[in-house]
Design a protein around this motif. Structure first.
Motif, PDB file in Angstrom:
ATOM      1  N   THR A 286       0.832  -1.209   0.000  1.00  0.00           N
ATOM      2  CA  THR A 286       0.000   0.000   0.000  1.00  0.00           C
ATOM      3  C   THR A 286       0.859   1.249   0.000  1.00  0.00           C
ATOM      4  OG1 THR A 286      -1.741  -1.183   1.194  1.00  0.00           O
ATOM      5  CG2 THR A 286      -1.846   1.227   1.199  1.00  0.00           C
ATOM      6  N   GLN A 287       1.963   1.210   0.724  1.00  0.00           N
ATOM      7  CA  GLN A 287       2.856   2.366   0.778  1.00  0.00           C
ATOM      8  C   GLN A 287       3.470   2.656  -0.585  1.00  0.00           C
ATOM      9  OE1 GLN A 287       6.224   1.893   3.402  1.00  0.00           O
ATOM     10  NE2 GLN A 287       6.528   4.097   3.593  1.00  0.00           N
ATOM     11  N   LYS A 288       3.837   1.598  -1.304  1.00  0.00           N
ATOM     12  CA  LYS A 288       4.474   1.788  -2.619  1.00  0.00           C
ATOM     13  C   LYS A 288       3.469   2.079  -3.721  1.00  0.00           C
ATOM     14  CE  LYS A 288       7.367  -0.281  -6.163  1.00  0.00           C
ATOM     15  NZ  LYS A 288       8.194  -1.401  -6.631  1.00  0.00           N
ATOM     16  N   MET A 289       2.368   1.339  -3.764  1.00  0.00           N
ATOM     17  CA  MET A 289       1.438   1.406  -4.892  1.00  0.00           C
ATOM     18  C   MET A 289       0.285   2.378  -4.657  1.00  0.00           C
ATOM     19  SD  MET A 289       2.931  -0.618  -6.968  1.00  0.00           S
ATOM     20  CE  MET A 289       1.693  -0.720  -8.248  1.00  0.00           C
ATOM     21  N   GLY A 290       0.087   2.810  -3.398  1.00  0.00           N
ATOM     22  CA  GLY A 290      -0.988   3.747  -3.104  1.00  0.00           C
ATOM     23  C   GLY A 290      -2.352   3.109  -2.982  1.00  0.00           C
ATOM     24  N   VAL A 291      -2.415   1.784  -3.001  1.00  0.00           N
ATOM     25  CA  VAL A 291      -3.679   1.061  -2.889  1.00  0.00           C
ATOM     26  C   VAL A 291      -3.380  -0.308  -2.277  1.00  0.00           C
ATOM     27  CG1 VAL A 291      -3.473   0.083  -5.222  1.00  0.00           C
ATOM     28  CG2 VAL A 291      -5.736   0.333  -4.171  1.00  0.00           C
ATOM     29  N   ALA A 292      -4.320  -0.858  -1.537  1.00  0.00           N
ATOM     30  CA  ALA A 292      -4.125  -2.166  -0.913  1.00  0.00           C
ATOM     31  C   ALA A 292      -4.031  -3.254  -1.979  1.00  0.00           C
ATOM     32  CB  ALA A 292      -5.274  -2.473   0.042  1.00  0.00           C
ATOM     33  N   PRO A 293      -3.316  -4.361  -1.690  1.00  0.00           N
ATOM     34  CA  PRO A 293      -3.135  -5.406  -2.708  1.00  0.00           C
ATOM     35  C   PRO A 293      -4.443  -6.004  -3.212  1.00  0.00           C
ATOM     36  CG  PRO A 293      -2.285  -6.108  -0.562  1.00  0.00           C
ATOM     37  CD  PRO A 293      -2.546  -4.653  -0.465  1.00  0.00           C
ATOM     38  N   GLY A 294      -5.418  -6.181  -2.321  1.00  0.00           N
ATOM     39  CA  GLY A 294      -6.696  -6.740  -2.766  1.00  0.00           C
ATOM     40  C   GLY A 294      -7.406  -5.822  -3.747  1.00  0.00           C
ATOM     41  N   ALA A 295      -7.389  -4.513  -3.443  1.00  0.00           N
ATOM     42  CA  ALA A 295      -8.035  -3.541  -4.340  1.00  0.00           C
ATOM     43  C   ALA A 295      -7.301  -3.463  -5.669  1.00  0.00           C
ATOM     44  CB  ALA A 295      -8.088  -2.172  -3.661  1.00  0.00           C
ATOM     45  N   TRP A 296      -5.964  -3.512  -5.614  1.00  0.00           N
ATOM     46  CA  TRP A 296      -5.180  -3.466  -6.848  1.00  0.00           C
ATOM     47  C   TRP A 296      -5.487  -4.679  -7.723  1.00  0.00           C
ATOM     48  CZ3 TRP A 296      -1.699  -6.381  -9.530  1.00  0.00           C
ATOM     49  CH2 TRP A 296      -0.946  -5.738 -10.515  1.00  0.00           C
ATOM     50  N   ARG A 297      -5.551  -5.844  -7.094  1.00  0.00           N
ATOM     51  CA  ARG A 297      -5.824  -7.073  -7.846  1.00  0.00           C
ATOM     52  C   ARG A 297      -7.210  -7.025  -8.480  1.00  0.00           C
ATOM     53  NH1 ARG A 297      -4.921 -13.077  -5.217  1.00  0.00           N
ATOM     54  NH2 ARG A 297      -3.824 -13.954  -7.025  1.00  0.00           N
ATOM     55  N   LYS A 298      -8.184  -6.497  -7.752  1.00  0.00           N
ATOM     56  CA  LYS A 298      -9.540  -6.400  -8.275  1.00  0.00           C
ATOM     57  C   LYS A 298      -9.596  -5.445  -9.461  1.00  0.00           C
ATOM     58  CE  LYS A 298     -14.309  -5.425  -6.875  1.00  0.00           C
ATOM     59  NZ  LYS A 298     -15.194  -5.018  -5.737  1.00  0.00           N
ATOM     60  N   SER A 299      -8.881  -4.316  -9.376  1.00  0.00           N
ATOM     61  CA  SER A 299      -8.885  -3.343 -10.473  1.00  0.00           C
ATOM     62  C   SER A 299      -8.246  -3.937 -11.723  1.00  0.00           C
ATOM     63  CB  SER A 299      -8.155  -2.063 -10.064  1.00  0.00           C
ATOM     64  OG  SER A 299      -6.765  -2.283  -9.938  1.00  0.00           O
ATOM     65  N   GLN A 300      -7.176  -4.738 -11.550  1.00  0.00           N
ATOM     66  CA  GLN A 300      -6.533  -5.369 -12.704  1.00  0.00           C
ATOM     67  C   GLN A 300      -7.443  -6.389 -13.350  1.00  0.00           C
ATOM     68  OE1 GLN A 300      -3.321  -4.375 -13.874  1.00  0.00           O
ATOM     69  NE2 GLN A 300      -3.986  -2.773 -12.468  1.00  0.00           N
ATOM     70  N   ALA A 301      -8.200  -7.134 -12.534  1.00  0.00           N
ATOM     71  CA  ALA A 301      -9.142  -8.119 -13.070  1.00  0.00           C
ATOM     72  C   ALA A 301     -10.251  -7.421 -13.859  1.00  0.00           C
ATOM     73  CB  ALA A 301      -9.733  -8.954 -11.944  1.00  0.00           C
ATOM     74  N   ASN A 302     -10.742  -6.285 -13.341  1.00  0.00           N
ATOM     75  CA  ASN A 302     -11.777  -5.520 -14.039  1.00  0.00           C
ATOM     76  C   ASN A 302     -11.251  -4.999 -15.375  1.00  0.00           C
ATOM     77  OD1 ASN A 302     -13.601  -5.932 -11.959  1.00  0.00           O
ATOM     78  ND2 ASN A 302     -13.132  -3.997 -10.937  1.00  0.00           N
ATOM     79  N   THR A 303      -9.995  -4.535 -15.374  1.00  0.00           N
ATOM     80  CA  THR A 303      -9.392  -4.022 -16.606  1.00  0.00           C
ATOM     81  C   THR A 303      -9.297  -5.118 -17.658  1.00  0.00           C
ATOM     82  OG1 THR A 303      -8.116  -2.370 -15.391  1.00  0.00           O
ATOM     83  CG2 THR A 303      -7.337  -2.957 -17.590  1.00  0.00           C
ATOM     84  N   ARG A 304      -8.896  -6.320 -17.224  1.00  0.00           N
ATOM     85  CA  ARG A 304      -8.767  -7.434 -18.172  1.00  0.00           C
ATOM     86  C   ARG A 304     -10.140  -7.818 -18.748  1.00  0.00           C
ATOM     87  NH1 ARG A 304      -4.733  -9.145 -14.437  1.00  0.00           N
ATOM     88  NH2 ARG A 304      -6.249 -10.365 -13.273  1.00  0.00           N
ATOM     89  N   ARG A 305     -11.193  -7.751 -17.912  1.00  0.00           N
ATOM     90  CA  ARG A 305     -12.524  -8.096 -18.407  1.00  0.00           C
ATOM     91  C   ARG A 305     -13.001  -7.079 -19.456  1.00  0.00           C
ATOM     92  NH1 ARG A 305     -13.506  -9.949 -13.024  1.00  0.00           N
ATOM     93  NH2 ARG A 305     -14.229  -7.876 -12.389  1.00  0.00           N
ATOM     94  N   VAL A 306     -12.711  -5.793 -19.179  1.00  0.00           N
ATOM     95  CA  VAL A 306     -13.101  -4.748 -20.131  1.00  0.00           C
ATOM     96  C   VAL A 306     -12.374  -4.912 -21.451  1.00  0.00           C
ATOM     97  CG1 VAL A 306     -12.990  -2.278 -20.586  1.00  0.00           C
ATOM     98  CG2 VAL A 306     -13.737  -3.087 -18.346  1.00  0.00           C
ATOM     99  N   GLU A 307     -11.057  -5.225 -21.366  1.00  0.00           N
ATOM    100  CA  GLU A 307     -10.277  -5.399 -22.598  1.00  0.00           C
ATOM    101  C   GLU A 307     -10.733  -6.615 -23.387  1.00  0.00           C
ATOM    102  OE1 GLU A 307      -6.325  -5.608 -21.119  1.00  0.00           O
ATOM    103  OE2 GLU A 307      -6.062  -3.425 -20.999  1.00  0.00           O
ATOM    104  N   ALA A 308     -11.200  -7.638 -22.668  1.00  0.00           N
ATOM    105  CA  ALA A 308     -11.622  -8.875 -23.353  1.00  0.00           C
ATOM    106  C   ALA A 308     -13.019  -8.739 -23.956  1.00  0.00           C
ATOM    107  CB  ALA A 308     -11.605 -10.044 -22.372  1.00  0.00           C
ATOM    108  N   ALA A 309     -13.796  -7.758 -23.474  1.00  0.00           N
ATOM    109  CA  ALA A 309     -15.177  -7.603 -23.942  1.00  0.00           C
ATOM    110  C   ALA A 309     -15.236  -7.077 -25.375  1.00  0.00           C
ATOM    111  CB  ALA A 309     -15.914  -6.662 -23.010  1.00  0.00           C
TER     112      ALA A 309
END
Length: 309
Positions: A286-309
């Protein structure tokens, strides 16, 4: 046919397809270009070789990087951090490659040395053969920053009217580099209080090899022939962070790679990236990325779904 380190050719080095690029030509027909590169995920890793040529890349960093590692001629020449808005210069004759840990957004100005020479002659100087700079050194330059910010919105609006502005800005940038950063490219002296290049390479290599179990300051210092205090002070002055912070940053980079596997839990990722437990991993991430790991992982999964759509 090799066409210089810009556009698709530069994008391939970063594993990016069709990056936005703007072109111009000098009075003698020498190509000038600026390429916009964006990498929105962390933990990217190493770039591929760009190809040796008698040219420079002037990089305007639009986004902060907590780690900036640069190799030239197969040797580490820089390991530090840089802020958004800073600039560094790459000599393509030295086959540069870089390690990218954080998301990246930069403009790369492509300038053949022949264009620098042409610009210097037009400015009334006939003895300028190259740009003088410390490899990997990041610096603030308001002129370069202003030119980059002016060009940014033009990448999506390629018109004949805008081309006149692009020509003016890229040719002006070339003349500015020739008048401000010209000189002989001599090997820079080691800055007082920093580690020697071989010491910095050795320390980072040893920490990479012990990324899971960690390594003591005393071991690093002994390998470099320094006291523990001198090693710690020298490393921080050289890189902008303590050895421990550097090691934690590399563990986060490893965790980012592991998080691409949806079957791995955060606890497993924390363990396999060398963190003491999931709580420690979460705090550092969180200190390095500015977001908690769970939230970061969820955002990446959402991005992949949008790109695949």
């Amino acid at each position: 046919m090799y066409n210089g380190a810009y556009g698709d050719r530069l994008g391939h080095s970063f594993r990016l397809n069709n990056p936005p690029v703007l072109y111009s030509r000098t009075r003698r027909g020498i190509c000038l270009a600026v390429t916009e590169l964006r990498i929105d995920r962390g933990g990217y890793g190493m770039t591929s070789p760009m190809g040796r040529e008698d040219a420079y890349l002037v990089c305007l960093n639009l986004r902060k990087q907590s780690t900036h590692e640069l190799w030239c001629d197969g040797h580490s020449v820089c390991s530090t951090s840089y802020e958004g808005g800073t600039t560094y210069i790459l000599d393509l004759r030295r086959d540069p490659i870089a390690y990218i840990g954080d998301p990246l957004h930069s403009l790369y100005f492509y300038m053949p040395r022949s264009a620098i020479v042409e610009a210097s002659e037009e400015l009334g100087s006939n003895n300028i053969a190259s740009l003088a700079f410390d490899p990997g050194e990041c610096f603030l330059d308001a002129i370069i920053g202003s030119i980059g910010q002016t060009l940014l919105p033009i990448f999506d609006k390629a018109t004949s009217v805008n081309q006149a502005l692009v020509d003016h800005l890229l040719q002006g940038m070339c003349a500015y580099m020739a008048s401000t950063y010209s000189g002989s490219s001599a090997r820079p002296d080691i800055v007082k209080g920093t580690l020697a290049p071989w010491q910095q390479r050795l320390v980072t290599q040893m920490m990479r090899e012990r990324i899971f179990e960690g390594i003591s300051i005393n071991e690093l210092a002994e390998a470099c022939g320094l006291s523990a205090g001198a090693l710690a002070r020298g490393f921080k002055k050289s890189t902008g962070m303590s050895p421990h912070q550097w090691l934690l940053s590399r563990r986060v980079d490893l965790a980012l790679e592991l998080m691409a596997d949806p079957d791995m839990s955060l606890a497993e990722i924390a363990f396999n990236a060398g963190f003491s437990d999931q709580s420690h991993f979460s705090r550092v991430f969180t200190q390095k990325m500015g977001v908690a790991p769970g939230a970061w992982r969820k955002s990446q999964a959402n991005t992949r779904r949008v790109e695949a759509a």
